[in-house]
Design an enzyme around this catalytic site. Structure first.
Site, mmCIF file in Angstrom:
data_model
loop_
_atom_site.group_PDB
_atom_site.id
_atom_site.type_symbol
_atom_site.label_atom_id
_atom_site.label_comp_id
_atom_site.label_asym_id
_atom_site.label_seq_id
_atom_site.Cartn_x
_atom_site.Cartn_y
_atom_site.Cartn_z
ATOM 1 C CD GLU A 80 -2.871 -1.015 0.271
ATOM 2 O OE1 GLU A 80 -2.899 0.112 -0.514
ATOM 3 O OE2 GLU A 80 -3.375 -2.388 0.248
ATOM 4 N NE ARG A 90 -17.100 -4.647 2.135
ATOM 5 C CZ ARG A 90 -17.266 -5.635 2.498
ATOM 6 N NH1 ARG A 90 -18.721 -6.109 2.544
ATOM 7 N NH2 ARG A 90 -16.422 -6.326 2.668
ATOM 8 C CB CYS A 143 -6.644 -2.983 6.032
ATOM 9 S SG CYS A 143 -7.212 -4.224 6.587
ATOM 10 C CG HIS A 166 -4.800 -5.091 1.787
ATOM 11 N ND1 HIS A 166 -4.684 -4.103 1.608
ATOM 12 C CD2 HIS A 166 -5.319 -5.598 2.998
ATOM 13 C CE1 HIS A 166 -5.894 -3.357 2.641
ATOM 14 N NE2 HIS A 166 -6.275 -4.610 3.085
#
Ligand code: PCA
Length: 212
Positions: A80, A90, A143, A166
């Site tokens: 990342e 979500r 995350c 990830h």
């Protein structure tokens, strides 16, 4: 002695395992030093993850911190590049918390870059034979929020490098044929990434200057 802190996450979203913790456990089993490797598991909790990460950093005083999470629908490791200061959940976290459109840290900067040499890390993972990409979004869930809190915490300590990676779900977690990665390969990727982060001293961003 150089000390490295690597974290994985516990299960979430109805799963019984989290690929990130499986990969981190395997990494720890394989690590032969000479640097000291400390591993911890964080809960998939907006509040709990950052609290436990802060405690782990205070306790271990690491020179390098890499947090690892699991990403669905991908078969490549994602190094990342950037953490953003927004949560848009979500699904609820393990505490039932699902903030929408709120900052990770009120009043703090919009984003922080990884202080890992992300391109060198990705190249090392690729050289180790594992599919990888530099990712430009860590999502807007736990995350990213944990990554943001990490970079915010360490912004005042430029001597400590930190970032987020990830890893894909394992084949056992997904339907047959869906994107996944063996735990072994994810651990190989993390090992190569740590070695690159430890040995790459030049961060191109710092020496590149700005566009006219
Ligand atoms: N993946 C989620 C949270 C924990 C994890 O392993 C995410 O990408 O935000």
């Amino acid at each position: 002695m150089t000390r490295i802190l690597v974290t994985g996450f516990g299960p979430f979203d109805g799963q019984t395992v989290n690929a990130s913790s499986l990969a981190v456990e395997q990494l720890a089993a394989r690590w032969t030093g000479p640097e000291e490797l400390v591993v911890r598991e964080l809960p998939v909790s907006f509040r709990g993850a950052r609290q436990q990460l802060r405690v782990a950093i205070a306790e271990t005083e690491p020179d390098l911190v890499v947090c690892v999470g699991e990403a669905g629908s991908t078969s490549a490791v994602g190094v990342e590049r950037v953490a953003v200061n927004v949560i848009d959940a979500r699904i609820p976290d393990v505490d039932g918390s699902a903030p929408v459109d709120v900052p990770v840290i009120a009043g703090a900067p919009a984003a922080f870059f990884s202080t890992l040499p992300v391109k060198a890390c990705a190249a090392a993972v690729r050289d180790a034979g594992v599919p990888v990409e530099v990712s430009n979004t860590a999502g807007l869930y736990v995350c990213n929020a944990t990554f943001y809190a990490l970079q915010h915490l360490l912004a005042a300590r430029p001597g400590v490098r930190s970032g987020f990676v990830h890893v894909p779900r394992t084949p056992a977690q997904v339907d047959p044929g869906a994107p996944a990665m063996e735990v072994d390969d994810a651990a190989t990727a993390l090992h190569a990434l740590l070695r690159a982060a430890l040995s790459t001293t030049t961060d191109l961003r710092e020496s590149a200057g700005t566009l006219a």
